[in-house]
Structure formats: structure tokens, C-alpha cells
Design a protein around this motif. Structure first.
Motif, PDB file in Angstrom:
ATOM      1  N   ALA A  27       1.727   6.338  -7.201  1.00 41.18           N
ATOM      2  CA  ALA A  27       0.688   7.292  -7.604  1.00 41.18           C
ATOM      3  C   ALA A  27       1.219   8.723  -7.560  1.00 41.18           C
ATOM      4  O   ALA A  27       0.923   9.539  -8.453  1.00 41.18           O
ATOM      5  CB  ALA A  27      -0.529   7.147  -6.694  1.00 41.18           C
ATOM      6  N   ALA A  28       2.023   9.020  -6.550  1.00 41.41           N
ATOM      7  CA  ALA A  28       2.600  10.364  -6.449  1.00 41.41           C
ATOM      8  C   ALA A  28       3.551  10.640  -7.618  1.00 41.41           C
ATOM      9  O   ALA A  28       3.720  11.787  -8.034  1.00 41.41           O
ATOM     10  CB  ALA A  28       3.336  10.511  -5.118  1.00 41.41           C
ATOM     11  N   ASP A  73       1.053   3.890 -12.785  1.00 41.65           N
ATOM     12  CA  ASP A  73       0.061   2.866 -12.452  1.00 41.65           C
ATOM     13  C   ASP A  73       0.334   1.651 -13.315  1.00 41.65           C
ATOM     14  O   ASP A  73       0.367   1.745 -14.556  1.00 41.65           O
ATOM     15  CB  ASP A  73      -1.356   3.388 -12.700  1.00 41.65           C
ATOM     16  N   ARG A 126       1.096   4.068  -3.104  1.00 41.69           N
ATOM     17  CA  ARG A 126       0.926   5.507  -2.910  1.00 41.69           C
ATOM     18  C   ARG A 126       2.110   6.282  -3.490  1.00 41.69           C
ATOM     19  O   ARG A 126       1.942   7.357  -4.085  1.00 41.69           O
ATOM     20  CB  ARG A 126       0.746   5.832  -1.420  1.00 41.69           C
ATOM     21  N   PRO A 148       0.818  -1.227   0.000  1.00 37.88           N
ATOM     22  CA  PRO A 148       0.000   0.000   0.000  1.00 37.88           C
ATOM     23  C   PRO A 148       0.849   1.274   0.000  1.00 37.88           C
ATOM     24  O   PRO A 148       0.523   2.238  -0.702  1.00 37.88           O
ATOM     25  CB  PRO A 148      -0.827  -0.140   1.288  1.00 37.88           C
ATOM     26  N   LEU A 149       1.954   1.259   0.745  1.00 34.22           N
ATOM     27  CA  LEU A 149       2.859   2.404   0.746  1.00 34.22           C
ATOM     28  C   LEU A 149       3.505   2.583  -0.625  1.00 34.22           C
ATOM     29  O   LEU A 149       3.587   3.708  -1.152  1.00 34.22           O
ATOM     30  CB  LEU A 149       3.941   2.217   1.808  1.00 34.22           C
ATOM     31  N   HIS A 204       6.091  -2.420  -8.851  1.00 33.05           N
ATOM     32  CA  HIS A 204       5.942  -0.999  -8.579  1.00 33.05           C
ATOM     33  C   HIS A 204       7.123  -0.273  -9.210  1.00 33.05           C
ATOM     34  O   HIS A 204       8.208  -0.859  -9.403  1.00 33.05           O
ATOM     35  CB  HIS A 204       5.956  -0.727  -7.069  1.00 33.05           C
TER      36      HIS A 204
END
Length: 299
Positions: A92-93, A97, A89, A85-86, A259
Motif C-alpha cells: 500500500a505504501a 494493490d 502495508r 499483513p506487513l 505482493h
């Protein structure tokens, strides 16, 4: 070290009631040990020393790959909360995606196919580089390559055991047409199976079916860094490896379900392992220089 890691890992897993596909395990062990034994025969008979180095390097590479993958499974099930989850985020910043990226490559099937092919070359590249430095009789370079790879693998596994991550693919969905348009090394279904393994643990260890558990740091990027930094000095091979591993960056994102920050993590782990390995080898060289017997054993 490789033998100890494999034996201890198998003992821990067996004590937990995990089974083993003995046929697959024995096949890997036979290949690796067979090459190592053949290398020792060549050294003992004082025939082709360079060929002995090649056989030893490739045999140890096979054995450590098996030992490292088995050691990773020791940490399953992993009850710790994933850091995904981190990482999502942070992605996304940064405007990234995974599902959007993969969907974009699927709109050009030739690109998706090319990335899939490049992604699958990592192990072949490393076997080639191990064999190159061994056959070139550059043993100090070969030792640095091997120790860097081993150190990076252990660092990655230990980090993952404390801060597990399973990649963007475990939390994303893709349109059906995307998976039908291009081959994907990993899919959202693969990611969900990783989450299940983390929760329940494995029931059997089969080298042919062992899954890549670690998302952050990306070990595919570690392998790409190994291939680039330890590329042969022969320019056709070096140029090919540089080109392949430049493409490996988007290939790892798309095909590995990673990621964006996994890429930076892989580079950081490689850098740390590289300098640790260099420091260790310098100390070993200094010690062996004072002892002809140790120096003979080292090479």
C-alpha cells in the motif's frame, strides 16, 4: 540429497497420519528414476555422453521438484502468524494493490490470457535450459544451475516455515466478471484454501494437486532469474527467454496472486543461492582437481 529429502519428508508426513496418492507418487518417481537409470546405462555403455547428461539432468530436476514440494508440506500445519499483513502495508505504501492490478488486466482479456500463458512456461523453460547445458557438455554450468535452484528452493521453504505468507490473493476479493473474463492461475478461493491448509494441514499428498504454498519470496521469480542468468548463449534462445521473463514480472504478480515485495524477495533469494552455489562448486572443483578418481565421479 534429493532421495534423503524425499524419504525423510514422506516418513514425517506418514508419522502424522497423512496419506499418499501412491499412483501419482509412483508415476513421478518412475519418470525421474527411469531417466536417471537410463542416463547411467548410457554412461556405462559409453555411448552418447551428452545424451546421458541430458537424461540425468532432467531426471534429477523431476525428482527434486517432487522432493522439494513434499518437504514444503512437512511444515503444515503452520501455527505461526503470517507476515502478509506487513507485506500488504508495504504494498500500500508503494501504491500497489493486487485486486486493482488484476482488474485492470481483465479489462483487456488478451493481456490477461497472455500473462496466464507466460506464467505457465516457467518449468518448461528450466527443463529446456537444463537440457541445453547438458547436451552442450558444459557440466560446470549445468552443476551451477542445478545447485543454485536447489539451494534457492531450500532457502525459500525454510524462510516460509519461519515467516509464512500466502500472497495477496488470500486476503482479497475480485468482482465475478474478472474471473469470468480472464484465466487465473490462482484466485482468492485458492488463497483461502492455502489458509485452511496452514491451519489444518493436509490429509493426503498428491503430486498432481500439491499447491504452491510460498508467497514471499516468490519462487516463480527465482525460476525467472535462473532462466535469465543461465540462458543459452545462442541468441534466438536467449532473446526468447529474456522476453518471456520480462513479461514474467507482471505475470507473477497477476497470475501468482503475489505482493509486490514478493518479487524483490525472489530476486534476493536467487542472488544468495547463486553465490552460495558458486562458492560450493569452487571448493568441490579444488578438491576434485587433486584426485582423478573424484574428478571422474563428479562428471
Amino acid at each position: 540429497m534429493t532421495a534423503s529429502l524425499l524419504v525423510v519428508s514422506c516418513a514425517v508426513l506418514a508419522a502424522r497420519g497423512v496419506g499418499f496418492d501412491l499412483g501419482s507418487m509412483l508415476l513421478c518417481l518412475t519418470c525421474g528414476c527411469g531417466l536417471v537409470m537410463l542416463a547411467q546405462i548410457y554412461r556405462f555403455c559409453e555411448r552418447d555422453k551428452r545424451l546421458a547428461h541430458v537424461l540425468m539432468a532432467v531426471g534429477l530436476f523431476i525428482l527434486f521438484t517432487l522432493a522439494g514440494a513434499t518437504f514444503n508440506y512437512v511444515f503444515l500445519p503452520n501455527p505461526l502468524a503470517p507476515i502478509d499483513p506487513l507485506l500488504i502495508r508495504i504494498d500500500a505504501a508503494l501504491g500497489y494493490d493486487w485486486a486493482t492490478f488484476v482488474t485492470a488486466t481483465a479489462r483487456h482479456p488478451w493481456l490477461g490470457i497472455a500473462l496466464n500463458i507466460v506464467y505457465g512456461t516457467s518449468l518448461v523453460q528450466l527443463i529446456f535450459i537444463h537440457a541445453w547445458w547438458a547436451f552442450s557438455d558444459r557440466i560446470e554450468r549445468l552443476h551451477h544451475l542445478m545447485l543454485t535452484g536447489m539451494t534457492a528452493a531450500l532457502l525459500s521453504i525454510i524462510f516460509w516455515a519461519c515467516f509464512p505468507s500466502f500472497g495477496a490473493k488470500a486476503y482479497a476479493t475480485l468482482p465475478d466478471w474478472v474471473e469470468a473474463s480472464i484465466p487465473l492461475a490462482v484466485t482468492p478461493a485458492y488463497g483461502r484454501e492455502l489458509l485452511r491448509l496452514a491451519a489444518e494441514g493436509p490429509s493426503i499428498i498428491n503430486p498432481r494437486e500439491m499447491m504452491g504454498l510460498i508467497a514471499f519470496p516468490s519462487f516463480h521469480i527465482v525460476m525467472a532469474c535462473l532462466a535469465v542468468v543461465f540462458a543459452p548463449r545462442w541468441w534466438p534462445a536467449r532473446a526468447t527467454l529474456y522476453a518471456l521473463n520480462l513479461v514474467m514480472l507482471p505475470a507473477t504478480l497477476a497470475q501468482g496472486g503475489h505482493h509486490l515485495v514478493d518479487i524483490a524477495g525472489g530476486m534476493a533469494v536467487f542472488a544468495l543461492a547463486y553465490f552460495v552455489a558458486r562458492s560450493v562448486l569452487r571448493r568441490v572443483t579444488a578438491v576434485t582437481a587433486e584426485s582423478p578418481i573424484l574428478a571422474a565421479r563428479w562428471v
